[in-house]
Write a protein that holds these residues in place. Structure first.
Motif, PDB file in Angstrom:
ATOM      1  N   LEU A  67       0.878  -1.164   0.000  1.00 61.26           N
ATOM      2  CA  LEU A  67       0.000   0.000   0.000  1.00 61.26           C
ATOM      3  C   LEU A  67       0.914   1.213   0.000  1.00 61.26           C
ATOM      4  N   PHE A  68       0.758   2.121  -0.985  1.00 59.21           N
ATOM      5  CA  PHE A  68       1.696   3.227  -1.090  1.00 59.21           C
ATOM      6  C   PHE A  68       1.055   4.419  -1.784  1.00 59.21           C
ATOM      7  N   THR A  69       1.690   5.570  -1.621  1.00 56.60           N
ATOM      8  CA  THR A  69       1.264   6.732  -2.372  1.00 56.60           C
ATOM      9  C   THR A  69       1.795   6.587  -3.803  1.00 56.60           C
ATOM     10  N   PRO A  70       0.966   6.885  -4.804  1.00 52.00           N
ATOM     11  CA  PRO A  70       1.442   6.776  -6.182  1.00 52.00           C
ATOM     12  C   PRO A  70       2.488   7.827  -6.543  1.00 52.00           C
ATOM     13  N   ASN A  71       2.777   8.737  -5.621  1.00 45.95           N
ATOM     14  CA  ASN A  71       3.733   9.807  -5.897  1.00 45.95           C
ATOM     15  C   ASN A  71       5.133   9.508  -5.374  1.00 45.95           C
ATOM     16  N   VAL A  72       5.417   8.228  -5.112  1.00 43.73           N
ATOM     17  CA  VAL A  72       6.801   7.816  -4.873  1.00 43.73           C
ATOM     18  C   VAL A  72       7.404   7.468  -6.231  1.00 43.73           C
ATOM     19  N   ILE A  73       8.713   7.514  -6.321  1.00 42.71           N
ATOM     20  CA  ILE A  73       9.393   7.158  -7.562  1.00 42.71           C
ATOM     21  C   ILE A  73       9.385   5.632  -7.673  1.00 42.71           C
ATOM     22  N   HIS A  74       8.847   5.137  -8.795  1.00 41.88           N
ATOM     23  CA  HIS A  74       8.723   3.699  -8.968  1.00 41.88           C
ATOM     24  C   HIS A  74       8.764   3.328 -10.453  1.00 41.88           C
ATOM     25  N   ARG A  75       8.839   2.019 -10.699  1.00 37.57           N
ATOM     26  CA  ARG A  75       8.810   1.523 -12.070  1.00 37.57           C
ATOM     27  C   ARG A  75       8.497   0.032 -12.071  1.00 37.57           C
ATOM     28  N   ALA A  76       8.106  -0.433 -13.241  1.00 38.89           N
ATOM     29  CA  ALA A  76       8.006  -1.864 -13.498  1.00 38.89           C
ATOM     30  C   ALA A  76       9.350  -2.306 -14.058  1.00 38.89           C
ATOM     31  N   THR A  77       9.660  -3.580 -13.943  1.00 34.59           N
ATOM     32  CA  THR A  77      10.877  -4.099 -14.557  1.00 34.59           C
ATOM     33  C   THR A  77      10.503  -5.184 -15.553  1.00 34.59           C
ATOM     34  N   SER A  78      11.341  -5.358 -16.541  1.00 36.40           N
ATOM     35  CA  SER A  78      11.095  -6.369 -17.563  1.00 36.40           C
ATOM     36  C   SER A  78      11.626  -7.716 -17.087  1.00 36.40           C
ATOM     37  N   PRO A  79      10.812  -8.748 -17.177  1.00 34.30           N
ATOM     38  CA  PRO A  79      11.305 -10.066 -16.756  1.00 34.30           C
ATOM     39  C   PRO A  79      12.363 -10.601 -17.713  1.00 34.30           C
ATOM     40  N   LYS A  80      13.192 -11.464 -17.199  1.00 28.25           N
ATOM     41  CA  LYS A  80      14.178 -12.124 -18.050  1.00 28.25           C
ATOM     42  C   LYS A  80      13.466 -13.161 -18.910  1.00 28.25           C
ATOM     43  N   PRO A  81      14.051 -13.471 -20.068  1.00 31.46           N
ATOM     44  CA  PRO A  81      13.433 -14.506 -20.914  1.00 31.46           C
ATOM     45  C   PRO A  81      13.330 -15.830 -20.152  1.00 31.46           C
ATOM     46  N   ASP A  82      12.353 -16.611 -20.507  1.00 34.41           N
ATOM     47  CA  ASP A  82      12.156 -17.950 -19.935  1.00 34.41           C
ATOM     48  C   ASP A  82      11.840 -17.920 -18.443  1.00 34.41           C
ATOM     49  N   THR A  83      11.263 -16.823 -17.959  1.00 36.31           N
ATOM     50  CA  THR A  83      10.763 -16.776 -16.585  1.00 36.31           C
ATOM     51  C   THR A  83       9.245 -16.575 -16.651  1.00 36.31           C
ATOM     52  N   THR A  84       8.586 -16.887 -15.575  1.00 34.08           N
ATOM     53  CA  THR A  84       7.155 -16.606 -15.489  1.00 34.08           C
ATOM     54  C   THR A  84       7.016 -15.140 -15.097  1.00 34.08           C
ATOM     55  N   PRO A  85       6.399 -14.320 -15.951  1.00 37.55           N
ATOM     56  CA  PRO A  85       6.335 -12.887 -15.662  1.00 37.55           C
ATOM     57  C   PRO A  85       5.412 -12.572 -14.492  1.00 37.55           C
ATOM     58  N   ARG A  86       5.714 -11.443 -13.847  1.00 35.96           N
ATOM     59  CA  ARG A  86       4.885 -10.953 -12.755  1.00 35.96           C
ATOM     60  C   ARG A  86       3.468 -10.697 -13.253  1.00 35.96           C
ATOM     61  N   GLU A  87       2.502 -11.130 -12.450  1.00 40.68           N
ATOM     62  CA  GLU A  87       1.107 -10.780 -12.668  1.00 40.68           C
ATOM     63  C   GLU A  87       0.632 -10.101 -11.401  1.00 40.68           C
ATOM     64  N   ALA A  88      -0.025  -8.961 -11.556  1.00 43.92           N
ATOM     65  CA  ALA A  88      -0.433  -8.177 -10.384  1.00 43.92           C
ATOM     66  C   ALA A  88      -1.683  -7.391 -10.708  1.00 43.92           C
ATOM     67  N   ILE A  89      -2.356  -6.975  -9.662  1.00 47.65           N
ATOM     68  CA  ILE A  89      -3.475  -6.054  -9.775  1.00 47.65           C
ATOM     69  C   ILE A  89      -3.137  -4.816  -8.961  1.00 47.65           C
ATOM     70  N   PHE A  90      -3.303  -3.653  -9.559  1.00 53.29           N
ATOM     71  CA  PHE A  90      -3.083  -2.368  -8.881  1.00 53.29           C
ATOM     72  C   PHE A  90      -4.426  -1.648  -8.774  1.00 53.29           C
ATOM     73  N   PHE A  91      -4.806  -1.341  -7.536  1.00 53.91           N
ATOM     74  CA  PHE A  91      -6.019  -0.573  -7.263  1.00 53.91           C
ATOM     75  C   PHE A  91      -5.629   0.885  -7.001  1.00 53.91           C
ATOM     76  N   PHE A  92      -6.255   1.831  -7.675  1.00 58.53           N
ATOM     77  CA  PHE A  92      -6.121   3.242  -7.360  1.00 58.53           C
ATOM     78  C   PHE A  92      -7.322   3.592  -6.506  1.00 58.53           C
ATOM     79  N   ILE A  93      -7.068   4.063  -5.271  1.00 57.01           N
ATOM     80  CA  ILE A  93      -8.133   4.256  -4.287  1.00 57.01           C
ATOM     81  C   ILE A  93      -8.094   5.697  -3.771  1.00 57.01           C
ATOM     82  N   ARG A  94      -9.273   6.253  -3.536  1.00 58.44           N
ATOM     83  CA  ARG A  94      -9.361   7.605  -2.978  1.00 58.44           C
ATOM     84  C   ARG A  94     -10.553   7.685  -2.044  1.00 58.44           C
ATOM     85  N   PRO A  95     -10.530   8.672  -1.125  1.00 57.47           N
ATOM     86  CA  PRO A  95     -11.687   8.831  -0.234  1.00 57.47           C
ATOM     87  C   PRO A  95     -12.895   9.326  -1.026  1.00 57.47           C
TER      88      PRO A  95
END
Length: 167
Positions: A139-167
């Motif tokens: 759980l984090f503020t979207p205003n931190v510095i972040h990025r996705a990374t590219s998986p290496k070949p022949d690996t199972t890639p990351r699968e994720a769900i990102f929720f954008f939430i507000r009051p």
């Protein structure tokens, strides 16, 4: 096209939202939008979410991310910039509301220039990776510095769900 039509995602939202409302916002909250990701291997020039960035969201927004599979450094993990003592810098936003246009940004396109990253590194900041088994979440503020990374070949890639939430 509508995440609420997927029973398992609705069940997940029904589980996490009361906790976020009670422990974070102390009021009702809503999922503004939801983004499913699968980080597939890519050999070309990286752009968009692959670059260091911040989301430039209104201050009230938070993101909740959950991994749907085991994720490690090789499979395309989420990374964020943190510093000594795990102090994570939060960038200012000039965005007042999600429906208002962006009139000013700290960095063009909310992408972080290399000289800023270098300066942060010289001050002791480093890239931290979120890795772990299915169900690993953050759980984090979207205003931190972040990025996705590219998986290496022949690996199972990351699968994720990102929720954008507000009051």
């Amino acid at each position: 096209n509508e995440w609420r039509d997927i029973d398992e995602v609705t069940e997940l939202a029904d589980f996490i939202m009361p906790q976020i409302e009670q422990n974070v916002f102390h009021c009702n909250a809503q999922i503004e939008f939801l983004l499913p990701y699968r980080n597939n291997f890519y050999e070309g020039d990286l752009s968009a979410s692959w670059l260091w960035h911040y989301d430039d969201c209104p201050k009230e927004f938070i993101k909740f991310a959950v991994y749907l599979n085991e994720t490690n450094e090789d499979s395309g993990c989420f990374q964020y910039v943190t510093g000594p003592g795990h102090s994570t810098p939060v960038l200012p936003t000039f965005r007042e509301a999600p429906d208002k246009p962006i009139t000013k940004q700290l960095f063009a396109g909310s992408r972080i220039p290399s000289e800023v990253l270098q300066s942060l590194h010289e001050q002791g900041a480093f890239a931290a990776s979120l890795v772990g088994p299915r169900g690993t979440h953050v759980l984090f503020t979207p205003n931190v510095i972040h990025r996705a990374t590219s998986p290496k070949p022949d690996t199972t890639p990351r699968e994720a769900i990102f929720f954008f939430i507000r009051p």
